[in-house]
Design a protein around this motif. Structure first.
Motif, mmCIF file in Angstrom:
data_model
loop_
_atom_site.group_PDB
_atom_site.id
_atom_site.type_symbol
_atom_site.label_atom_id
_atom_site.label_comp_id
_atom_site.label_asym_id
_atom_site.label_seq_id
_atom_site.Cartn_x
_atom_site.Cartn_y
_atom_site.Cartn_z
ATOM 1 N N THR A 93 -50.117 100.301 -55.080
ATOM 2 C CA THR A 93 -49.177 99.703 -56.020
ATOM 3 C C THR A 93 -48.431 98.569 -55.348
ATOM 4 O OG1 THR A 93 -48.853 101.865 -57.068
ATOM 5 C CG2 THR A 93 -47.234 100.153 -57.550
ATOM 6 N N MET A 94 -48.388 97.415 -56.010
ATOM 7 C CA MET A 94 -47.558 96.309 -55.547
ATOM 8 C C MET A 94 -46.379 96.172 -56.497
ATOM 9 S SD MET A 94 -48.441 92.331 -54.630
ATOM 10 C CE MET A 94 -48.588 91.790 -56.333
ATOM 11 N N ILE A 95 -45.184 96.280 -55.953
ATOM 12 C CA ILE A 95 -43.962 96.202 -56.744
ATOM 13 C C ILE A 95 -43.235 94.912 -56.409
ATOM 14 C CG2 ILE A 95 -41.822 97.370 -57.386
ATOM 15 C CD1 ILE A 95 -44.247 99.374 -55.362
ATOM 16 N N ASP A 96 -42.960 94.113 -57.422
ATOM 17 C CA ASP A 96 -42.192 92.878 -57.264
ATOM 18 C C ASP A 96 -40.837 93.106 -57.933
ATOM 19 O OD1 ASP A 96 -41.026 90.335 -57.508
ATOM 20 O OD2 ASP A 96 -42.986 89.356 -57.513
ATOM 21 N N TYR A 97 -39.835 93.338 -57.114
ATOM 22 C CA TYR A 97 -38.517 93.664 -57.657
ATOM 23 C C TYR A 97 -37.815 92.448 -58.241
ATOM 24 C CZ TYR A 97 -38.951 98.313 -55.691
ATOM 25 O OH TYR A 97 -39.377 99.596 -55.413
ATOM 26 N N GLU A 98 -38.239 91.258 -57.842
ATOM 27 C CA GLU A 98 -37.594 90.053 -58.354
ATOM 28 C C GLU A 98 -37.902 89.848 -59.832
ATOM 29 O OE1 GLU A 98 -37.006 85.355 -57.129
ATOM 30 O OE2 GLU A 98 -38.780 86.435 -56.430
ATOM 31 N N VAL A 99 -39.171 90.063 -60.213
ATOM 32 C CA VAL A 99 -39.560 89.856 -61.617
ATOM 33 C C VAL A 99 -39.819 91.181 -62.330
ATOM 34 C CG1 VAL A 99 -40.492 87.573 -61.153
ATOM 35 C CG2 VAL A 99 -41.991 89.566 -60.960
ATOM 36 N N ARG A 100 -39.568 92.290 -61.653
ATOM 37 C CA ARG A 100 -39.699 93.626 -62.232
ATOM 38 C C ARG A 100 -41.115 93.890 -62.739
ATOM 39 N NH1 ARG A 100 -34.034 94.761 -65.546
ATOM 40 N NH2 ARG A 100 -32.638 94.388 -63.763
ATOM 41 N N GLN A 101 -42.082 93.605 -61.887
ATOM 42 C CA GLN A 101 -43.477 93.837 -62.234
ATOM 43 C C GLN A 101 -44.111 94.831 -61.268
ATOM 44 O OE1 GLN A 101 -45.507 90.072 -62.353
ATOM 45 N NE2 GLN A 101 -44.702 89.543 -64.377
ATOM 46 N N TRP A 201 -41.584 105.067 -54.316
ATOM 47 C CA TRP A 201 -40.961 103.788 -54.610
ATOM 48 C C TRP A 201 -40.199 103.880 -55.917
ATOM 49 C CZ3 TRP A 201 -43.110 101.805 -59.143
ATOM 50 C CH2 TRP A 201 -44.361 102.322 -59.500
ATOM 51 N N THR A 202 -39.254 102.978 -56.089
ATOM 52 C CA THR A 202 -38.425 102.932 -57.294
ATOM 53 C C THR A 202 -39.011 101.912 -58.255
ATOM 54 O OG1 THR A 202 -36.455 103.524 -56.028
ATOM 55 C CG2 THR A 202 -36.118 102.510 -58.189
ATOM 56 N N ASP A 203 -39.279 102.355 -59.477
ATOM 57 C CA ASP A 203 -39.870 101.481 -60.483
ATOM 58 C C ASP A 203 -38.798 100.546 -61.041
ATOM 59 O OD1 ASP A 203 -41.154 100.368 -62.755
ATOM 60 O OD2 ASP A 203 -42.448 102.134 -62.880
ATOM 61 N N PRO A 204 -39.017 99.221 -60.932
ATOM 62 C CA PRO A 204 -38.003 98.272 -61.401
ATOM 63 C C PRO A 204 -38.106 97.932 -62.880
ATOM 64 C CG PRO A 204 -39.801 97.066 -60.420
ATOM 65 C CD PRO A 204 -40.166 98.533 -60.303
ATOM 66 N N PRO A 206 -38.077 98.164 -67.023
ATOM 67 C CA PRO A 206 -37.036 98.678 -67.935
ATOM 68 C C PRO A 206 -37.251 100.131 -68.313
ATOM 69 C CG PRO A 206 -37.793 96.515 -68.645
ATOM 70 C CD PRO A 206 -38.721 96.940 -67.557
ATOM 71 N N LYS A 207 -36.184 100.778 -68.777
ATOM 72 C CA LYS A 207 -36.164 102.133 -69.279
ATOM 73 C C LYS A 207 -36.432 103.183 -68.203
ATOM 74 C CE LYS A 207 -37.682 100.710 -73.909
ATOM 75 N NZ LYS A 207 -38.677 100.897 -74.986
ATOM 76 N N GLY A 208 -36.249 102.755 -66.955
ATOM 77 C CA GLY A 208 -36.270 103.735 -65.858
ATOM 78 C C GLY A 208 -37.585 104.414 -65.618
ATOM 79 N N ARG A 209 -38.708 103.778 -65.970
ATOM 80 C CA ARG A 209 -40.004 104.379 -65.711
ATOM 81 C C ARG A 209 -40.246 104.408 -64.212
ATOM 82 N NH1 ARG A 209 -44.242 101.024 -68.905
ATOM 83 N NH2 ARG A 209 -42.983 99.338 -68.047
ATOM 84 N N SER A 210 -40.379 105.563 -63.644
ATOM 85 C CA SER A 210 -40.535 105.689 -62.203
ATOM 86 C C SER A 210 -41.826 106.387 -61.889
ATOM 87 C CB SER A 210 -39.371 106.477 -61.595
ATOM 88 O OG SER A 210 -39.516 106.591 -60.200
#
Length: 213
Positions: A93-101, A201-204, A206-210
């Motif tokens: 998984t690649m998480i981009d916290y800047e754009v929430r993707q 990891w913390t899912d960025p 919306p709606k708190g999907r983790s």
């Protein structure tokens, strides 16, 4: 720059490739070298290291890599870089916290499968690249049918004190647009306990999907 660099870490093509015709002695040595790399991958139960990632323009990002076999890996970038790459044993998984993707790939078909699945046989998707230095072992993986995967060359140093006599030095990736990224590892540490929580990891989104915990 940051979002373009990170996917190049994933630029392995862990699929069968056509190998060139080489002399029997060289073929035997190449087979032995690939066997040794396989032994290294199977011997490394855990590893942590610092990494430095440099693109063709000389821009560099740093961070720490944490690996736990089978299938778990984490690229924690330096402070201020809003990217995280995590393998949890099932998916990368690649998480981009800047754009929430969030982007995910099955580990079984993933570029990093060469390092994350000890059951894989490098002889089926890799070839040894002569380095001219007997202390260096380079292995290239490439899929000519999927040029978007580019080419990756994993670089090992021969080191009797490391697992299977090898130390993973880093890798060089070249994508289909001829963008080159080099990743160098330092301060490799093997065998220390690593908790599974390191690969959450913390899912960025919306709606708190983790998905990662």
């Amino acid at each position: 720059m940051q979002r373009r660099l990170a996917p190049l870490i994933l630029a392995f093509a862990a699929v069968p490739i056509a190998l060139p015709v080489i002399a029997p002695a060289a073929a035997q040595q190449a087979s032995s070298d690939l066997t040794q790399v396989n032994a290294y991958i199977r011997a490394v139960t855990t590893m942590t290291a610092d990494f430095s990632q440099t693109d063709r323009n000389g821009q560099t990002l740093t961070g720490q890599i944490t690996l736990k076999q089978p299938g778990k890996i984490r690229f924690q970038y330096q402070k201020g870089v809003p990217l995280l790459i995590v393998g949890d044993g099932k998916a990368l998984t690649m998480i981009d916290y800047e754009v929430r993707q969030v982007q995910r790939w099955p580990i079984g078909n993933s570029p990093l499968g060469a390092l994350l699945d000890p059951s894989k046989d490098l002889a089926k998707f890799g070839k040894v690249i002569p380095s001219g230095d007997p202390t260096i072992l380079s292995v290239q993986a490439r899929d000519p049918k999927r040029p978007e995967f580019g080419t990756i060359t994993m670089i090992f140093k021969r080191d009797a004190g490391s697992p299977a006599g090898l130390q993973l030095y880093g890798w060089v990736a070249l994508d289909s647009q001829n963008n080159r990224t080099a990743v160098r590892l330092t301060n490799q540490r093997y065998g220390a306990p690593v908790a599974d929580s390191a690969f959450r990891w913390t899912d960025p989104r919306p709606k708190g999907r983790s998905a990662g915990g």
